[in-house]
Design an enzyme around this catalytic site. Structure first.
Site, PDB file in Angstrom:
ATOM      1  N   GLU A  92      -8.119  14.537  -5.287  1.00 51.36           N
ATOM      2  CA  GLU A  92      -7.256  14.539  -6.471  1.00 51.36           C
ATOM      3  C   GLU A  92      -7.899  15.413  -7.545  1.00 51.36           C
ATOM      4  O   GLU A  92      -9.118  15.360  -7.743  1.00 51.36           O
ATOM      5  CB  GLU A  92      -7.104  13.126  -7.021  1.00 51.36           C
ATOM      6  CG  GLU A  92      -6.408  12.178  -6.074  1.00 51.36           C
ATOM      7  CD  GLU A  92      -6.224  10.802  -6.687  1.00 51.36           C
ATOM      8  OE1 GLU A  92      -5.124  10.515  -7.162  1.00 51.36           O
ATOM      9  OE2 GLU A  92      -7.194  10.016  -6.709  1.00 51.36           O
ATOM     10  N   HIS A 129      -5.791   2.783   1.168  1.00 47.84           N
ATOM     11  CA  HIS A 129      -4.989   3.937   1.602  1.00 47.84           C
ATOM     12  C   HIS A 129      -5.608   4.696   2.787  1.00 47.84           C
ATOM     13  O   HIS A 129      -4.950   4.954   3.789  1.00 47.84           O
ATOM     14  CB  HIS A 129      -4.812   4.930   0.446  1.00 47.84           C
ATOM     15  CG  HIS A 129      -4.234   4.317  -0.796  1.00 47.84           C
ATOM     16  ND1 HIS A 129      -3.257   3.357  -0.758  1.00 47.84           N
ATOM     17  CD2 HIS A 129      -4.486   4.532  -2.113  1.00 47.84           C
ATOM     18  CE1 HIS A 129      -2.929   3.013  -2.002  1.00 47.84           C
ATOM     19  NE2 HIS A 129      -3.671   3.708  -2.843  1.00 47.84           N
ATOM     20  N   LYS A 137     -12.001  12.079  -7.301  1.00 46.45           N
ATOM     21  CA  LYS A 137     -11.211  12.520  -8.454  1.00 46.45           C
ATOM     22  C   LYS A 137     -11.851  13.782  -9.027  1.00 46.45           C
ATOM     23  O   LYS A 137     -13.031  14.039  -8.833  1.00 46.45           O
ATOM     24  CB  LYS A 137     -11.201  11.433  -9.521  1.00 46.45           C
ATOM     25  CG  LYS A 137     -10.654  10.118  -8.984  1.00 46.45           C
ATOM     26  CD  LYS A 137      -9.592   9.546  -9.874  1.00 46.45           C
ATOM     27  CE  LYS A 137      -9.045   8.262  -9.334  1.00 46.45           C
ATOM     28  NZ  LYS A 137      -7.705   8.374  -8.766  1.00 46.45           N
ATOM     29  N   ASP A 153       0.905  -1.140   0.000  1.00 45.33           N
ATOM     30  CA  ASP A 153       0.000   0.000   0.000  1.00 45.33           C
ATOM     31  C   ASP A 153       0.946   1.192   0.000  1.00 45.33           C
ATOM     32  O   ASP A 153       1.566   1.488   1.026  1.00 45.33           O
ATOM     33  CB  ASP A 153      -0.872   0.005   1.260  1.00 45.33           C
ATOM     34  CG  ASP A 153      -1.830   1.181   1.261  1.00 45.33           C
ATOM     35  OD1 ASP A 153      -1.401   2.286   0.867  1.00 45.33           O
ATOM     36  OD2 ASP A 153      -2.991   1.015   1.645  1.00 45.33           O
ATOM     37  N   HIS A 154       1.084   1.847  -1.140  1.00 45.87           N
ATOM     38  CA  HIS A 154       2.195   2.810  -1.246  1.00 45.87           C
ATOM     39  C   HIS A 154       2.033   4.004  -0.301  1.00 45.87           C
ATOM     40  O   HIS A 154       2.999   4.696  -0.006  1.00 45.87           O
ATOM     41  CB  HIS A 154       2.423   3.250  -2.697  1.00 45.87           C
ATOM     42  CG  HIS A 154       1.444   4.256  -3.205  1.00 45.87           C
ATOM     43  ND1 HIS A 154       0.191   3.919  -3.627  1.00 45.87           N
ATOM     44  CD2 HIS A 154       1.545   5.603  -3.364  1.00 45.87           C
ATOM     45  CE1 HIS A 154      -0.437   5.013  -4.022  1.00 45.87           C
ATOM     46  NE2 HIS A 154       0.353   6.049  -3.879  1.00 45.87           N
TER      47      HIS A 154
HETATM   48  C1  BG6 Z   1      -3.632   4.546  -6.406  1.00 42.76           C
HETATM   49  C2  BG6 Z   1      -5.021   4.618  -7.008  1.00 42.76           C
HETATM   50  O1  BG6 Z   1      -3.525   3.460  -5.542  1.00 42.76           O
HETATM   51  O2  BG6 Z   1      -3.386   5.755  -5.685  1.00 42.76           O
HETATM   52  C3  BG6 Z   1      -5.150   5.841  -7.898  1.00 42.76           C
HETATM   53  O3  BG6 Z   1      -5.259   3.446  -7.762  1.00 42.76           O
HETATM   54  C4  BG6 Z   1      -4.775   7.093  -7.139  1.00 42.76           C
HETATM   55  O4  BG6 Z   1      -6.478   5.955  -8.405  1.00 42.76           O
HETATM   56  C5  BG6 Z   1      -3.411   6.927  -6.467  1.00 42.76           C
HETATM   57  O5  BG6 Z   1      -4.738   8.170  -8.053  1.00 42.76           O
HETATM   58  C6  BG6 Z   1      -3.103   8.102  -5.580  1.00 42.76           C
HETATM   59  O6  BG6 Z   1      -1.773   8.010  -5.134  1.00 42.76           O
HETATM   60  P1  BG6 Z   1      -0.925   9.309  -4.800  1.00 42.76           P
HETATM   61  O7  BG6 Z   1       0.378   8.791  -4.256  1.00 42.76           O
HETATM   62  O8  BG6 Z   1      -0.777  10.064  -6.088  1.00 42.76           O
HETATM   63  O9  BG6 Z   1      -1.712  10.072  -3.795  1.00 42.76           O
END
Ligand code: BG6
Length: 444
Positions: A163, A187, A287, A124-125
């Site tokens: 976003e 997230h 979004k 989960d980045h």
């Molecule tokens: C991803 C989603 O996991 O995270 C995307 O699939 C989203 O839809 C993105 O835009 C957002 O990541 P970050 O790091 O740009 O906030």
């Protein structure tokens, strides 16, 4: 790869001698993941390298592929005997981990037959983001936070990941997913866990992950009625952003013109334990919104008794702790202070810890941290199987309810807005409003 490193690396162009030492260790192997031959070729290559190095290799299988390939690849790796060394073999799984509770359980079971949990790295980045890791440092390396960090002082919490980009070319993936699956299940709930978790006994992977899963387990489950009261959704229509006309979600390339997929979701959660009982956690994401920003706001309760005359203050503000994850990286504590002058007048000021002003070096990208952790064998910032299942279990009633109830008013927000009106109503009926960080951050 060299040209891309030169273009994108945060440390600038690579030095020739460094690339000279590193570059020859990169190999490329074209692979058809459905074909057993591929795995024989992997095996031969690994053996050759081990011979050359005169040392056993650490092998990481990083599956940044479409999710339907996860099981195929894992099973083929196992068949080819490539997963047997539990100490030296690891598998990294990108999101989405499952499509719902059932599929996540199935995938966990399949991986569990082949790998030990200590070999599985579910990414989960958000957990690799510098500012997210810092929440734990802030909470657990400072004595002054803990006494305040509970229902006695905190009124409510907001976690907002907005976003400005639309779904664009990704409708193929996104239409079967939606904001709740794409962002909240993983997230945003992970952020909530870090805010709400009990202090772990140590910073070891299992301790931290145990305390996080405790939060998910304590979260109040939804009924069909509470879904209607506590969860709202939206889909963006066409609009204008910075003078440019942008399409609505249903007009994006490849989109279904009748799509019921939500591109915005806001949900009110409760954590039913001693620390958090009765404190609402509002999560929202969407979004094509007015601005991209990820911000956690902890709003404290009002002072018990206000001693100053009412005219000393324009609008009485409660204390807020604002943890800004991106693009601004900061923590600001908003307090009341006396405005300079002969009269007693109050206004809100910020006590700020700002990365830009404090550190010279740039923070690493989330993936930089996470992939290094995989190499080092540190699972602290990765999702454990039980966490993923608990998070799915929590959101399932919302998913089911939304699937069964076609939204009649989609699209219900326009590009460049802050989302649908129902999202404002969700917090307004509790007497709150969504907090947005002012662009210049000079004043609120
Ligand atoms: C991803 C989603 O996991 O995270 C995307 O699939 C989203 O839809 C993105 O835009 C957002 O990541 P970050 O790091 O740009 O906030």
């Amino acid at each position: 790869m060299l040209s891309d490193v030169n273009e994108f690396s945060r440390s600038g162009k690579v030095k020739e001698e460094q690339w000279g030492a590193f570059g020859p260790h990169i190999y490329y192997q074209a692979a058809d993941v459905q074909n057993a031959k591929t795995y024989k070729e992997f095996s031969t290559r690994i053996k050759e390298l081990e011979k050359e190095w005169k040392a056993p290799a650490n092998v990481i299988y990083y599956l940044a592929v479409a999710p339907n390939f996860f099981p195929i690849i894992a099973e083929n790796l196992a068949k080819a005997g490539l997963t047997e060394d539990a100490e030296r073999t690891r598998i990294v799984i990108e999101k989405p981990f499952g499509h719902d509770l059932g599929s996540a359980k199935e995938l966990n079971m399949l991986l569990g037959r082949i790998f030990q949990e200590k070999q599985i790295y579910r990414i989960d980045h958000y957990l690799g983001k510098e500012t997210v890791q810092n929440i734990m440092a802030f909470r657990f390396a400072n004595a002054i936070m803990e006494p305040l960090w509970n229902r006695n002082y905190i009124e409510h919490v907001q976690i907002s990941v907005t976003e400005s980009l639309g779904v664009g070319e990704r409708t193929g993936y996104y239409d079967g997913s939606g904001a709740l699956r794409d962002m909240i299940q993983n997230h945003l709930l992970q952020l909530l866990c870090i805010v709400a978790m009990e202090p772990p006994v140590s910073f070891s992977a299992e301790e931290v992950r145990d305390r996080k899963v405790d939060v998910l387990r304590a979260m109040r489950r939804f009924t069909p009625e509470s879904v209607r009261e506590q969860a709202v959704r939206g889909q963006y229509g066409p609009g204008w952003i910075e003078g440019k006309e942008v399409p609505g979600y249903r007009e994006e390339p490849g989109a279904n013109s009748q799509s019921n997929t939500e591109t915005f979701a806001a949900v009110k959660f409760f954590v039913d334990n001693w620390r958090w009982h009765g404190v609402p956690f509002y999560l929202r994401t969407g979004k094509r919104l007015h601005r991209s920003a990820s911000v956690i706001t902890i709003q404290f309760k009002e002072v018990p008794h206000f001693i100053f005359p009412p005219e000393t203050v324009d609008t009485m503000k409660q204390n807020r702790l604002v943890i800004s994850i991106q693009p601004e990286m900061s923590i600001r504590l908003q307090v009341q202070a006396k405005r300079p002058g002969v009269e007693m007048m109050l206004n809100t000021v910020d006590m700020v810890f700002d990365y830009k002003g404090t550190y010279v070096s740039e923070a690493p990208e989330a993936y930089e941290t996470l992939l290094l952790d995989v190499m080092l064998g540190d699972q602290t910032l990765f999702m454990r199987g039980d966490q993923v299942e608990e998070a799915w279990d929590l959101v399932m009633p919302i998913l089911t309810s939304w699937q069964n109830r076609i939204s009649q008013n989609f699209p219900n927000y326009s590009a460049d807005s802050w989302g649908p009106e129902v999202a404002e109503a969700l917090v307004a009926k509790d007497g709150f409003h969504w907090f947005t960080l002012p662009l210049n951050n000079k004043k609120q």
